[in-house]
Enzyme design. Structure first.
Site, PDB file in Angstrom:
ATOM      1  NE  ARG A  87      -2.281  -2.033   3.163  1.00  0.00           N
ATOM      2  CZ  ARG A  87      -2.809  -2.410   4.338  1.00  0.00           C
ATOM      3  NH1 ARG A  87      -4.026  -2.007   4.658  1.00  0.00           N
ATOM      4  NH2 ARG A  87      -2.135  -3.177   5.170  1.00  0.00           N
TER       5      ARG A  87
ATOM      6  CE1 TYR B 190      -0.117 -16.575  10.086  1.00  0.00           C
ATOM      7  CE2 TYR B 190      -0.797 -17.468  12.208  1.00  0.00           C
ATOM      8  CZ  TYR B 190      -0.155 -16.488  11.461  1.00  0.00           C
ATOM      9  OH  TYR B 190       0.457 -15.435  12.093  1.00  0.00           O
TER      10      TYR B 190
HETATM   11  P1  NDP Z   1      -1.381  -6.684   9.620  1.00  0.00           P
HETATM   12  O1  NDP Z   1      -2.405  -7.266   8.699  1.00  0.00           O
HETATM   13  O2  NDP Z   1      -1.762  -5.497  10.420  1.00  0.00           O
HETATM   14  O3  NDP Z   1      -0.051  -6.359   8.801  1.00  0.00           O
HETATM   15  C1  NDP Z   1       0.433  -7.226   7.820  1.00  0.00           C
HETATM   16  C2  NDP Z   1       1.460  -6.494   6.974  1.00  0.00           C
HETATM   17  O4  NDP Z   1       1.984  -7.406   5.999  1.00  0.00           O
HETATM   18  C3  NDP Z   1       0.885  -5.319   6.222  1.00  0.00           C
HETATM   19  O5  NDP Z   1       1.775  -4.234   6.313  1.00  0.00           O
HETATM   20  C4  NDP Z   1       0.804  -5.819   4.792  1.00  0.00           C
HETATM   21  O6  NDP Z   1       1.036  -4.729   3.899  1.00  0.00           O
HETATM   22  C5  NDP Z   1       1.992  -6.766   4.736  1.00  0.00           C
HETATM   23  N1  NDP Z   1       1.874  -7.744   3.675  1.00  0.00           N
HETATM   24  C6  NDP Z   1       0.977  -8.762   3.556  1.00  0.00           C
HETATM   25  N2  NDP Z   1       1.163  -9.415   2.399  1.00  0.00           N
HETATM   26  C7  NDP Z   1       2.214  -8.811   1.776  1.00  0.00           C
HETATM   27  C8  NDP Z   1       2.882  -9.034   0.554  1.00  0.00           C
HETATM   28  N3  NDP Z   1       2.517 -10.022  -0.281  1.00  0.00           N
HETATM   29  N4  NDP Z   1       3.911  -8.221   0.215  1.00  0.00           N
HETATM   30  C9  NDP Z   1       4.292  -7.209   1.042  1.00  0.00           C
HETATM   31  N5  NDP Z   1       3.700  -6.958   2.216  1.00  0.00           N
HETATM   32  C10 NDP Z   1       2.664  -7.746   2.576  1.00  0.00           C
HETATM   33  O7  NDP Z   1      -0.969  -7.883  10.571  1.00  0.00           O
HETATM   34  P2  NDP Z   1       0.133  -7.996  11.751  1.00  0.00           P
HETATM   35  O8  NDP Z   1       0.876  -6.737  11.917  1.00  0.00           O
HETATM   36  O9  NDP Z   1      -0.554  -8.583  12.902  1.00  0.00           O
HETATM   37  O10 NDP Z   1       1.058  -9.123  11.118  1.00  0.00           O
HETATM   38  C11 NDP Z   1       2.444  -8.965  10.928  1.00  0.00           C
HETATM   39  C12 NDP Z   1       3.098 -10.337  11.064  1.00  0.00           C
HETATM   40  O11 NDP Z   1       2.891 -10.823  12.377  1.00  0.00           O
HETATM   41  C13 NDP Z   1       2.529 -11.404  10.139  1.00  0.00           C
HETATM   42  O12 NDP Z   1       3.591 -12.200   9.669  1.00  0.00           O
HETATM   43  C14 NDP Z   1       1.623 -12.222  11.061  1.00  0.00           C
HETATM   44  O13 NDP Z   1       1.490 -13.537  10.621  1.00  0.00           O
HETATM   45  C15 NDP Z   1       2.405 -12.142  12.349  1.00  0.00           C
HETATM   46  N6  NDP Z   1       1.683 -12.380  13.594  1.00  0.00           N
HETATM   47  C16 NDP Z   1       0.536 -11.698  13.906  1.00  0.00           C
HETATM   48  C17 NDP Z   1      -0.090 -11.921  15.117  1.00  0.00           C
HETATM   49  C18 NDP Z   1      -1.365 -11.241  15.507  1.00  0.00           C
HETATM   50  O14 NDP Z   1      -2.110 -11.780  16.350  1.00  0.00           O
HETATM   51  N7  NDP Z   1      -1.680 -10.065  14.952  1.00  0.00           N
HETATM   52  C19 NDP Z   1       0.497 -12.825  16.110  1.00  0.00           C
HETATM   53  C20 NDP Z   1       1.689 -13.493  15.673  1.00  0.00           C
HETATM   54  C21 NDP Z   1       2.261 -13.250  14.473  1.00  0.00           C
HETATM   55  P3  NDP Z   1       0.279  -4.460   2.508  1.00  0.00           P
HETATM   56  O15 NDP Z   1      -1.101  -5.029   2.638  1.00  0.00           O
HETATM   57  O16 NDP Z   1       0.344  -2.978   2.356  1.00  0.00           O
HETATM   58  O17 NDP Z   1       1.131  -5.175   1.514  1.00  0.00           O
HETATM   59  C1  8X3 Z   2      -1.311 -14.925  15.078  1.00  0.00           C
HETATM   60  C2  8X3 Z   2      -1.714 -15.539  16.374  1.00  0.00           C
HETATM   61  O1  8X3 Z   2      -3.208 -17.306  17.424  1.00  0.00           O
HETATM   62  O2  8X3 Z   2      -4.190 -15.899  15.699  1.00  0.00           O
HETATM   63  O3  8X3 Z   2      -0.171 -15.528  14.608  1.00  0.00           O
HETATM   64  O4  8X3 Z   2      -2.621 -17.608  15.116  1.00  0.00           O
HETATM   65  S1  8X3 Z   2      -2.986 -16.643  16.120  1.00  0.00           S
END
Ligand code: NDP
Ligand code: 8X3
Length: 259
Positions: A33, A147
């Site tokens: 984005r 996942y």
């Molecule tokens: P968000 O959805 O808020 O952020 C995800 C980010 O990933 C966005 O900035 C998005 O940007 C980017 N993204 C997704 N796909 C792509 C792509 N193909 N290319 C480039 N950028 C990409 O989620 P979180 O901040 O929560 O997630 C961040 C990480 O943390 C992830 O790997 C998630 O699996 C992990 N995680 C999250 C948890 C939670 O409970 N929230 C817990 C544990 C791990 P854009 O769409 O602009 O490309």
């Molecule tokens: C994100 C945490 O528990 O939703 O990685 O998979 S959970």
């Protein structure tokens, strides 16, 4: 330091960018984005190279990282954060396209980024790769099938990177958060805001700043210290017991002698 963060347009990635910027580190910010990347460039008062790209595009990633401007080329910290979960269906009903998107982003995207950045780190004898794993890579839950599998891959990939990198001065950390409120659930439920907000109902989840603090702490250790893994959860979350399906009919059947 020069800190490269993927998925900087939201959630953890944005908070990590803000945390390092607060200590005046330079940033390379990746996400799809463009408008959100531009907002960060306007808001943060540090040198930023914003790089709108999709981490799933192998050639684009390789070309873009090979062409980093000279002042951003020596990346000190790579935060492989971009990732997503799609759906929560059981494995026999899940959408194969969703599974592929998760593998392409959470696994292959990390590989493309890491393979492009690591040679420079090894050459310079310093650097730090921080992978954003998840409790979902350590513990199973219904619907976490692929996942969780992608995040388990990151855990083992991180350990194997360490095995390769011993003696190079390059560090690797796998940061494994549990439930945290970001756009994660909105993405998982494909824009269903009610379903997404239910995930965080009546509970105090982690917030993105908590994860950013952990990433910053790991990266701020002295050069001889490698933080291998950090698993973190909100206080309100814990591991439950192993599941046990009780079935009275089956029990009766077991007691009946078979002829
Ligand atoms: P968000 O959805 O808020 O952020 C995800 C980010 O990933 C966005 O900035 C998005 O940007 C980017 N993204 C997704 N796909 C792509 C792509 N193909 N290319 C480039 N950028 C990409 O989620 P979180 O901040 O929560 O997630 C961040 C990480 O943390 C992830 O790997 C998630 O699996 C992990 N995680 C999250 C948890 C939670 O409970 N929230 C817990 C544990 C791990 P854009 O769409 O602009 O490309
Ligand atoms: C994100 C945490 O528990 O939703 O990685 O998979 S959970």
């Amino acid at each position: 330091m020069i800190v490269l963060v993927t998925g900087a347009t939201s959630g953890f990635g944005e908070a990590i960018a803000r945390r390092f910027a607060a200590e005046e580190h330079s940033l390379i910010l990746i996400g799809r984005r463009v408008d959100r990347l531009k907002q960060l460039v306007e808001q943060l008062d540090v040198p930023i190279y914003d790089l709108p790209l999709d981490v799933r595009e192998r050639d684009t990633v390789a070309e873009a990282l090979a062409e980093l401007p000279a002042e951003f080329r020596e990346v000190d910290v790579l935060v492989n954060n971009a990732g997503l979960a799609l759906g929560l269906e059981p494995s026999w009903a899940a959408d194969l396209d969703d599974w592929e998107t998760m593998v392409d982003t959470n696994v292959k995207g990390v590989l493309y980024m890491t393979r492009a950045i690591l040679p420079g780190m090894v050459e310079r004898g310093r650097g730090h790769v921080i992978n954003i794993g998840s409790t979902a890579g350590n513990w199973p839950y219904p619907g976490g099938n692929v996942y969780g599998g992608t995040k388990a891959f990151l855990k083992q990939f991180s350990l194997n990177l360490r095995a390769d990198l011993i003696g190079t001065g390059v560090r690797v950390t796998n940061l494994e958060p549990g439930l945290a409120e970001t756009e994660f659930s909105l993405v998982r439920y494909k824009g269903d805001a009610d379903r997404a907000s239910d995930v965080y109902k009546n509970v105090e989840p982690l917030v993105a700043a908590d994860i950013a603090e952990a990433a910053f702490w790991a990266a701020s250790q002295p050069a001889h210290v490698n933080i291998t893994r950090i698993e973190m959860m909100c206080t309100a979350q814990a591991n439950g017991p192993l599941a046990l399906h009780r079935d009275a009919d089956r029990q009766a059947e077991r007691r009946t002698p078979h002829n």
